[in-house]
Write a protein that holds these residues in place. Structure first.
Motif, short mmCIF file in Angstrom:
data_model
loop_
_atom_site.label_atom_id
_atom_site.label_comp_id
_atom_site.label_asym_id
_atom_site.label_seq_id
_atom_site.Cartn_x
_atom_site.Cartn_y
_atom_site.Cartn_z
N ARG A 206 0.83 -1.19 0.04
CA ARG A 206 -0.18 0.05 0.15
C ARG A 206 0.83 1.27 0.14
N LEU A 207 0.26 2.34 -0.68
CA LEU A 207 1.11 3.58 -0.50
C LEU A 207 0.71 4.48 0.59
N THR A 208 -0.42 4.19 1.17
CA THR A 208 -0.74 4.89 2.21
C THR A 208 -0.24 4.63 3.63
N PRO A 209 -0.04 5.15 4.72
CA PRO A 209 0.45 4.72 5.84
C PRO A 209 0.05 3.57 6.17
N ARG A 210 0.71 2.81 7.02
CA ARG A 210 0.15 1.32 7.37
C ARG A 210 -0.98 1.33 8.21
N HIS A 211 -1.38 2.42 9.05
CA HIS A 211 -2.42 2.39 9.82
C HIS A 211 -3.93 2.77 9.03
N TYR A 212 -4.11 3.27 7.88
CA TYR A 212 -5.25 3.32 7.20
C TYR A 212 -4.98 2.75 5.73
N ALA A 213 -6.00 2.43 5.30
CA ALA A 213 -6.18 1.80 3.86
C ALA A 213 -7.36 2.11 3.18
N TYR A 214 -7.43 2.49 1.88
CA TYR A 214 -8.44 2.57 0.98
C TYR A 214 -9.05 1.29 0.74
N LEU A 215 -10.36 1.09 0.60
CA LEU A 215 -10.91 -0.30 0.22
C LEU A 215 -11.88 0.09 -0.84
N LYS A 216 -11.49 -0.32 -2.04
CA LYS A 216 -12.08 -0.01 -3.27
C LYS A 216 -13.32 -0.93 -3.34
N ILE A 217 -14.58 -0.73 -3.55
CA ILE A 217 -15.61 -1.85 -3.51
C ILE A 217 -16.16 -1.82 -4.97
N SER A 218 -15.98 -0.95 -5.86
CA SER A 218 -16.71 -1.08 -7.33
C SER A 218 -15.65 -0.06 -8.20
N GLU A 219 -15.89 -0.29 -9.35
CA GLU A 219 -15.24 0.56 -10.51
C GLU A 219 -16.49 1.23 -11.22
N GLY A 220 -16.19 2.24 -12.02
CA GLY A 220 -17.38 2.82 -13.04
C GLY A 220 -18.60 3.54 -12.03
N CYS A 221 -19.45 3.98 -13.04
CA CYS A 221 -20.48 4.49 -12.32
C CYS A 221 -21.65 4.41 -13.53
N ASN A 222 -22.93 4.26 -12.81
CA ASN A 222 -24.20 4.21 -13.90
C ASN A 222 -24.78 5.63 -14.10
N ASN A 223 -24.39 6.65 -13.41
CA ASN A 223 -25.07 7.91 -13.26
C ASN A 223 -24.41 8.74 -14.60
N ARG A 224 -25.02 9.84 -14.90
CA ARG A 224 -24.44 10.45 -16.20
C ARG A 224 -24.54 12.14 -15.81
N CYS A 225 -23.90 12.28 -14.75
CA CYS A 225 -23.84 13.80 -14.31
C CYS A 225 -23.15 14.57 -15.47
N SER A 226 -23.87 15.66 -15.94
CA SER A 226 -23.55 16.42 -17.16
C SER A 226 -22.03 16.86 -17.23
N PHE A 227 -21.41 17.11 -15.82
CA PHE A 227 -20.38 17.70 -15.66
C PHE A 227 -19.00 16.53 -15.65
N CYS A 228 -19.47 15.31 -15.82
CA CYS A 228 -18.44 14.31 -15.22
C CYS A 228 -18.25 13.68 -16.37
N ILE A 229 -16.85 13.07 -16.74
CA ILE A 229 -16.48 12.40 -17.91
C ILE A 229 -15.87 11.13 -17.19
N ILE A 230 -16.03 10.74 -15.99
CA ILE A 230 -15.66 9.46 -15.29
C ILE A 230 -16.46 8.21 -16.01
N PRO A 231 -17.71 8.19 -16.29
CA PRO A 231 -18.38 6.90 -16.75
C PRO A 231 -17.67 6.92 -18.01
N LYS A 232 -17.56 7.72 -18.79
CA LYS A 232 -16.92 7.74 -20.07
C LYS A 232 -15.27 7.12 -20.17
N LEU A 233 -14.78 7.52 -18.97
CA LEU A 233 -13.29 6.97 -18.79
C LEU A 233 -13.37 5.72 -18.04
N ARG A 234 -14.45 5.44 -17.12
CA ARG A 234 -14.35 4.26 -16.28
C ARG A 234 -15.07 3.27 -16.72
N GLY A 235 -16.37 3.53 -17.32
CA GLY A 235 -17.43 2.51 -17.67
C GLY A 235 -18.49 2.53 -16.62
#
Ligand code: SF4
Length: 444
Positions: free
Chosen positions: A133-162
């Motif tokens: 991990r790149l975070t200090p040993r005492h905390y960690a990010y836990l990623k539960i999913s990728e991508g997004c089903n929403n289509r917020c008009s200012f956001c390109i993440i669904p286009k990038l990440r599906g």
């Protein structure tokens, strides 16, 4: 026979915590295959740049980082969100060796193999159970999913990440368990839309430690709540079922902290933004949550100067921040991101108006934050130590209301003998707008 030194890869990780998790996965794979990680460009045989492509300013920063790595090292592979637009990268930096998109771990490893021969004897046992991990040993990010089903008009993440792709709940809970076993005291749950977790897999039921859990937000919180560490929920949209997690906070199983990216409060701006989750009863719901969990901290992000935002809309936003008592907030001036649908909306706001609204927003929020901070003086609460501050003998710690890197801190004096990751009771003795000052409670 003398073994040849392991090839070394340098990593530059830009962007949000989600990108950091991607970098950690890549580092884990590299170490598993016997590559060394170099802390600097000079010592690296090749540099990997994990980019961010969300805002134009982040794209610029990514392109600058690629340029810097090429100049310092020469051999550069690019991955991450901006990697979804290889033509942009190759036009600016034709010398990059390869470009891969976000969470394309196989492709990244393939590119590394092609340009830096893997060592003969991979030492799989060099990699701890929980990954590197790149975070200090005492905390960690836990990623539960990728991508997004929403289509917020200012956001390109669904286009990038599906679209949303949820990890099975027993995998997430097992990873969390391994992290806790490896010494992690604080889990930070991240995704693009945490409360939508499991929707794509129809909330599939799985078994973990002999009990059944649905792949959904509430069951995730229930499972994580059994691990006995701080669990912080990020990127939660206020769908109705979020109310069900509040009792877990009241019981002390989940950290009383919700990171809800509201982005705005005016109905017409939210509509133009195409935001998920109805916000009409949000204020009442927040009040109900606070009644059940009085120390609940709410973090949010907002955009000011969105196309069509009037002075009246902006006043609605300021009232919301004051009334909902948004404890911590990030505020961004609207940026006309390439490929975002909001570019075509009418009523773009002049830069000087955006600047003025941003300043007024920050002033208003600082008032809310300062009132909260002042109310903490004299309380005794658990804090987690992050490490030494710049002042001799003083440590930096955080309360449950503060996530690492984005929120406030507690400057802890007279804290000899404490180490990063220790959780101690601290008496809060003073406060400024965002940060607190205190000392271990047993001294009093
Ligand atoms: S919820 Fe909206 S802002 Fe967030 S990632 Fe999905 S589309 Fe983008």
């Amino acid at each position: 026979m003398v073994a040849s030194p392991a090839p070394k890869v340098g990593i530059v990780s830009l962007g949000c915590p989600k990108a950091l998790v991607d970098s950690e996965r890549i580092v884990t794979r590299l170490r598993a295959e016997g590559y060394q990680i170099s802390p600097d460009y000079g010592g690296a045989d090749l540099v990997l740049v994990n980019t961010c492509g969300f805002l134009d300013s982040a794209r610029e920063e990514s392109l600058d980082a690629i340029g810097e790595a090429i100049e310092a090292n020469g051999k550069v592979i690019v991955t991450g969100c901006l990697g979804a637009e290889p033509e942009v990268i190759e036009a600016a930096h034709p010398k990059v060796l390869a470009v891969t998109g976000p969470h394309q771990y196989e492709q990244v490893m393939g590119a590394v193999h092609e340009h830096l021969t893997p060592p003969h004897n991979p030492h799989m046992d060099l990699v701890p159970e929980s990954g590197l991990r790149l975070t200090p040993r005492h905390y960690a990010y836990l990623k539960i999913s990728e991508g997004c089903n929403n289509r917020c008009s200012f956001c390109i993440i669904p286009k990038l990440r599906g679209d949303l792709a949820s990890r099975p709940i027993h995998h997430v809970l097992t990873e969390a368990e391994q992290l806790v076993r490896a010494g992690v005291k604080e889990l930070l749950v991240i995704s693009q839309d945490t409360s939508a977790y499991g929707l794509d897999v129809r909330y599939q039921r799985e078994t973990w430690r002999g009990d059944e859990y649905d792949t959904r937000f509430l069951d995730l919180a229930r499972g994580l709540g059994t691990l006995g560490v701080w669990t912080r929920m990020h990127y939660v949209y206020p769908y109705p079922h979020v109310d069900k997690v509040i009792p877990l906070m009241a019981e002390g199983l989940i950290t009383p902290y919700l990171d809800i990216p509201f982005q705005h409060a005016s109905a017409s701006v939210l509509k133009a933004m195409k935001r998920p989750a109805k916000q009409d009863r949000v204020l009442e719901r927040i009040q109900e949550w606070r009644r059940d969990v009085p120390d609940l901290a709410i973090r949010s992000t907002f955009i000011v100067g969105f196309p069509g935002e009037t002075e009246e809309d902006f006043e609605v936003l300021l009232d919301f921040v004051r009334e909902a008592k948004i404890d911590r907030a990030g505020c961004f001036k609207y940026e006309n991101v390439a490929h975002a649908d909001s570019r075509d909306l009418p009523g773009h706001v002049p830069e000087e108006v955006k600047e003025d609204r941003w300043r007024r927003f920050m002033e208003t929020q600082a008032g809310v934050s300062a009132a909260r901070a002042a109310a903490q003086i004299g309380t005794v609460q658990d804090v987690i130590v992050d490490g030494p501050s710049e002042t001799e003998g003083e440590l930096i710690a955080r309360t449950r209301a503060d996530a690492p890197e984005v929120d406030g801190v507690v400057y802890l004096s007279n804290a000899d003998g404490l180490n990063a990751g220790d959780i101690v009771a601290a008496r809060i003795t003073d406060a400024d707008d965002y940060d607190l000052f205190g000392e271990p409670a047993e001294l009093n």
